[in-house]
Write a protein that holds these residues in place. Structure first.
Motif, PDB file in Angstrom:
ATOM      1  N   ASN A  94       0.814  -1.226   0.000  1.00 46.03           N
ATOM      2  CA  ASN A  94       0.000   0.000   0.000  1.00 46.03           C
ATOM      3  C   ASN A  94       0.844   1.271   0.000  1.00 46.03           C
ATOM      4  O   ASN A  94       0.526   2.230  -0.706  1.00 46.03           O
ATOM      5  CB  ASN A  94      -0.933   0.019   1.210  1.00 46.03           C
ATOM      6  N   ASN A  95       1.915   1.276   0.794  1.00 44.65           N
ATOM      7  CA  ASN A  95       2.660   2.516   1.030  1.00 44.65           C
ATOM      8  C   ASN A  95       3.917   2.675   0.194  1.00 44.65           C
ATOM      9  O   ASN A  95       4.544   3.742   0.227  1.00 44.65           O
ATOM     10  CB  ASN A  95       3.049   2.605   2.516  1.00 44.65           C
ATOM     11  N   LEU A  96       4.284   1.627  -0.557  1.00 41.78           N
ATOM     12  CA  LEU A  96       5.484   1.734  -1.384  1.00 41.78           C
ATOM     13  C   LEU A  96       5.176   1.416  -2.845  1.00 41.78           C
ATOM     14  O   LEU A  96       5.244   2.284  -3.713  1.00 41.78           O
ATOM     15  CB  LEU A  96       6.572   0.797  -0.849  1.00 41.78           C
ATOM     16  N   TYR A  97       4.813   0.153  -3.097  1.00 38.39           N
ATOM     17  CA  TYR A  97       4.620  -0.273  -4.482  1.00 38.39           C
ATOM     18  C   TYR A  97       3.496   0.504  -5.162  1.00 38.39           C
ATOM     19  O   TYR A  97       3.665   1.052  -6.252  1.00 38.39           O
ATOM     20  CB  TYR A  97       4.305  -1.769  -4.548  1.00 38.39           C
ATOM     21  N   ARG A  98       2.324   0.559  -4.512  1.00 38.10           N
ATOM     22  CA  ARG A  98       1.170   1.182  -5.151  1.00 38.10           C
ATOM     23  C   ARG A  98       1.328   2.698  -5.217  1.00 38.10           C
ATOM     24  O   ARG A  98       0.789   3.334  -6.129  1.00 38.10           O
ATOM     25  CB  ARG A  98      -0.122   0.783  -4.431  1.00 38.10           C
ATOM     26  N   VAL A  99       2.058   3.280  -4.277  1.00 40.97           N
ATOM     27  CA  VAL A  99       2.342   4.721  -4.341  1.00 40.97           C
ATOM     28  C   VAL A  99       3.263   5.022  -5.513  1.00 40.97           C
ATOM     29  O   VAL A  99       3.052   5.973  -6.278  1.00 40.97           O
ATOM     30  CB  VAL A  99       2.966   5.202  -3.013  1.00 40.97           C
ATOM     31  N   TYR A 100       4.299   4.187  -5.691  1.00 39.85           N
ATOM     32  CA  TYR A 100       5.264   4.410  -6.774  1.00 39.85           C
ATOM     33  C   TYR A 100       4.589   4.351  -8.143  1.00 39.85           C
ATOM     34  O   TYR A 100       4.920   5.139  -9.042  1.00 39.85           O
ATOM     35  CB  TYR A 100       6.381   3.376  -6.702  1.00 39.85           C
ATOM     36  N   PHE A 101       3.625   3.423  -8.287  1.00 35.85           N
ATOM     37  CA  PHE A 101       2.975   3.268  -9.586  1.00 35.85           C
ATOM     38  C   PHE A 101       1.634   3.998  -9.662  1.00 35.85           C
ATOM     39  O   PHE A 101       0.804   3.716 -10.529  1.00 35.85           O
ATOM     40  CB  PHE A 101       2.768   1.781  -9.893  1.00 35.85           C
ATOM     41  N   ARG A 152      -3.246 -11.116  -6.091  1.00 34.80           N
ATOM     42  CA  ARG A 152      -3.815 -10.329  -7.198  1.00 34.80           C
ATOM     43  C   ARG A 152      -3.219  -8.932  -7.243  1.00 34.80           C
ATOM     44  O   ARG A 152      -2.973  -8.389  -8.324  1.00 34.80           O
ATOM     45  CB  ARG A 152      -5.337 -10.254  -7.037  1.00 34.80           C
ATOM     46  N   SER A 153      -2.981  -8.359  -6.065  1.00 37.81           N
ATOM     47  CA  SER A 153      -2.378  -7.028  -6.014  1.00 37.81           C
ATOM     48  C   SER A 153      -0.973  -7.046  -6.603  1.00 37.81           C
ATOM     49  O   SER A 153      -0.586  -6.147  -7.366  1.00 37.81           O
ATOM     50  CB  SER A 153      -2.331  -6.523  -4.567  1.00 37.81           C
ATOM     51  N   LEU A 154      -0.189  -8.075  -6.270  1.00 34.14           N
ATOM     52  CA  LEU A 154       1.166  -8.179  -6.809  1.00 34.14           C
ATOM     53  C   LEU A 154       1.145  -8.419  -8.318  1.00 34.14           C
ATOM     54  O   LEU A 154       2.024  -7.926  -9.042  1.00 34.14           O
ATOM     55  CB  LEU A 154       1.933  -9.301  -6.104  1.00 34.14           C
ATOM     56  N   ASP A 155       0.146  -9.159  -8.794  1.00 38.99           N
ATOM     57  CA  ASP A 155      -0.008  -9.322 -10.242  1.00 38.99           C
ATOM     58  C   ASP A 155      -0.261  -7.968 -10.908  1.00 38.99           C
ATOM     59  O   ASP A 155       0.287  -7.670 -11.979  1.00 38.99           O
ATOM     60  CB  ASP A 155      -1.170 -10.277 -10.556  1.00 38.99           C
ATOM     61  N   GLU A 156      -1.094  -7.156 -10.245  1.00 37.34           N
ATOM     62  CA  GLU A 156      -1.381  -5.818 -10.778  1.00 37.34           C
ATOM     63  C   GLU A 156      -0.128  -4.946 -10.755  1.00 37.34           C
ATOM     64  O   GLU A 156       0.162  -4.219 -11.713  1.00 37.34           O
ATOM     65  CB  GLU A 156      -2.500  -5.168  -9.956  1.00 37.34           C
ATOM     66  N   ALA A 161       4.452  -2.385 -13.362  1.00 41.79           N
ATOM     67  CA  ALA A 161       5.903  -2.273 -13.509  1.00 41.79           C
ATOM     68  C   ALA A 161       6.328  -2.496 -14.951  1.00 41.79           C
ATOM     69  O   ALA A 161       7.201  -1.789 -15.481  1.00 41.79           O
ATOM     70  CB  ALA A 161       6.602  -3.278 -12.588  1.00 41.79           C
ATOM     71  N   LYS A 162       5.699  -3.500 -15.600  1.00 46.50           N
ATOM     72  CA  LYS A 162       6.031  -3.749 -16.998  1.00 46.50           C
ATOM     73  C   LYS A 162       5.620  -2.568 -17.865  1.00 46.50           C
ATOM     74  O   LYS A 162       6.358  -2.163 -18.779  1.00 46.50           O
ATOM     75  CB  LYS A 162       5.341  -5.031 -17.475  1.00 46.50           C
ATOM     76  N   ASP A 163       4.432  -1.993 -17.573  1.00 46.51           N
ATOM     77  CA  ASP A 163       3.997  -0.809 -18.320  1.00 46.51           C
ATOM     78  C   ASP A 163       4.937   0.357 -18.070  1.00 46.51           C
ATOM     79  O   ASP A 163       5.246   1.129 -18.981  1.00 46.51           O
ATOM     80  CB  ASP A 163       2.567  -0.430 -17.916  1.00 46.51           C
ATOM     81  N   LYS A 164       5.391   0.478 -16.796  1.00 43.29           N
ATOM     82  CA  LYS A 164       6.312   1.560 -16.455  1.00 43.29           C
ATOM     83  C   LYS A 164       7.632   1.378 -17.194  1.00 43.29           C
ATOM     84  O   LYS A 164       8.225   2.339 -17.699  1.00 43.29           O
ATOM     85  CB  LYS A 164       6.557   1.551 -14.946  1.00 43.29           C
ATOM     86  N   GLU A 165       8.093   0.112 -17.276  1.00 50.81           N
ATOM     87  CA  GLU A 165       9.334  -0.176 -17.986  1.00 50.81           C
ATOM     88  C   GLU A 165       9.198   0.171 -19.464  1.00 50.81           C
ATOM     89  O   GLU A 165      10.107   0.743 -20.067  1.00 50.81           O
ATOM     90  CB  GLU A 165       9.688  -1.654 -17.811  1.00 50.81           C
TER      91      GLU A 165
END
Length: 325
Positions: A94-101, A152-156, A161-165
């Motif tokens: 919630n506070n790192l991965y989803r914020v970054y993306f 499911r969240s990690l899949d998202e 991440a792939k889209d960001k790449e």
């Protein structure tokens, strides 16, 4: 010897011996036997339901029950550890991965929601250790649901991440001509003096002065949309569509190294410097378009030059000199 009983017979005026009936004697004996059997059965029931009298089977079942209790306790401790790890992963999610993306966090009430509707654990009720079994089963179900949500969240996140790449690869992030191949930065983005009319007009890109035949590099991943001389004044030119609203244009080439429809990656040689079209000297005219509008290419060189080089190029490009096209 049984006691003999007598009764007085008034007709005979004499005492007579009482003779017991055979049927009554049999009844007494039968009643005694039935009463003894019932008493013995009750004593047996009482004995087998006390801790002082256990059969080998009872002892085996008792040991199995104790082992099950121990295993359930171990399982609950492991679930405590798993719950801690899962909570830490959810917090980072919630506070790192989803914020970054730039993705909305998943609310705690959604992660830890129970199961509505019918009683899922009714079949486990009515036993000596029902509470232990039901609570453990309920915890397993809740943690399983949390794991599914987190998976499911990690899949998202992986997809983001792939889209960001892909986005980072698509952005035009390097100079189209290497610094060591440059004669000088001829002209930058903005209003400049036209080399033919000497009239001040808007220059929509940057001019890189270099010898004819100097390699020109794709500045980002994309697909070649055009490689021809159909645009007036640009001579031989290439247009690359990068996606995400980005397009780049490379003009006045001496020759091409790609064809329309070809997919290219950042750093691929797509053509060579020339002076075709409306050009005063060999150079590359380079443009960056974002969502259909021209933008300053100077803002996109972070992938190939140092901060010191950027400051120098910025100073040269911002001089209101004469362009080469």
């Amino acid at each position: 010897m049984s006691k003999v009983k007598y009764y007085y017979d008034s007709e005979k005026l004499a005492y007579q011996k009482i003779k017991p009936k055979k049927g009554r004697r049999v009844g007494y004996i039968s009643l005694f036997l039935v009463a003894s059997a019932l008493f013995g059965f009750l004593c047996f029931v009482v004995l087998i339901n006390t801790p002082f009298f256990e059969t080998p089977k009872d002892k085996l079942q008792a040991r199995e029950i104790e082992n099950l209790k121990i295993n359930y306790a171990i399982l609950n401790r492991k679930m405590d550890q798993l719950d801690d790890v899962l909570s830490d992963l959810e917090e980072r999610d919630n506070n790192l991965y989803r914020v970054y993306f730039n993705s909305s966090p998943i609310p705690d009430e959604q992660r830890r929601a129970g199961f509505g509707g019918i009683n899922r654990y009714k079949a486990l009720e009515g036993y000596n250790n029902s509470d232990l079994v039901m609570n453990t089963t309920r915890r397993v179900d809740v943690i399983t649901k949390q794991l599914v949500i987190q998976s499911r969240s990690l899949d998202e996140i992986l997809k983001l991440a792939k889209d960001k790449e892909k986005l980072l690869s698509a952005i035009p992030a390097i100079q189209p001509v290497k610094n060591e191949d440059l004669k000088h930065m001829a002209s930058g983005f903005g209003y400049r003096s036209d080399p033919f009319t000497k009239v001040r007009k808007f220059h929509a890109g940057m001019d890189f002065s270099a010898k004819t035949g100097t390699p020109i590099f794709a500045t980002g991943d994309g697909v070649v949309r055009r490689a021809d001389n159909s645009l007036s004044g640009y001579g031989n030119h290439i247009e690359i569509t990068h996606g995400y609203g980005y397009e780049t244009l490379y003009a006045h080439l001496s020759k091409y190294n790609v064809r329309p429809g070809q997919r290219v990656k950042r750093g691929d040689i797509i053509g060579y410097v020339g002076s075709t079209g409306r050009s005063e000297a060999p150079h590359l005219h380079y443009e960056v378009h974002k969502n259909g509008a021209v933008v300053n290419p100077l803002n996109f060189y972070y992938g190939s030059i140092s901060a010191k080089e950027y400051i120098l190029i910025s100073q040269l490009a911002n001089q209101e000199n004469q362009s080469l096209d």
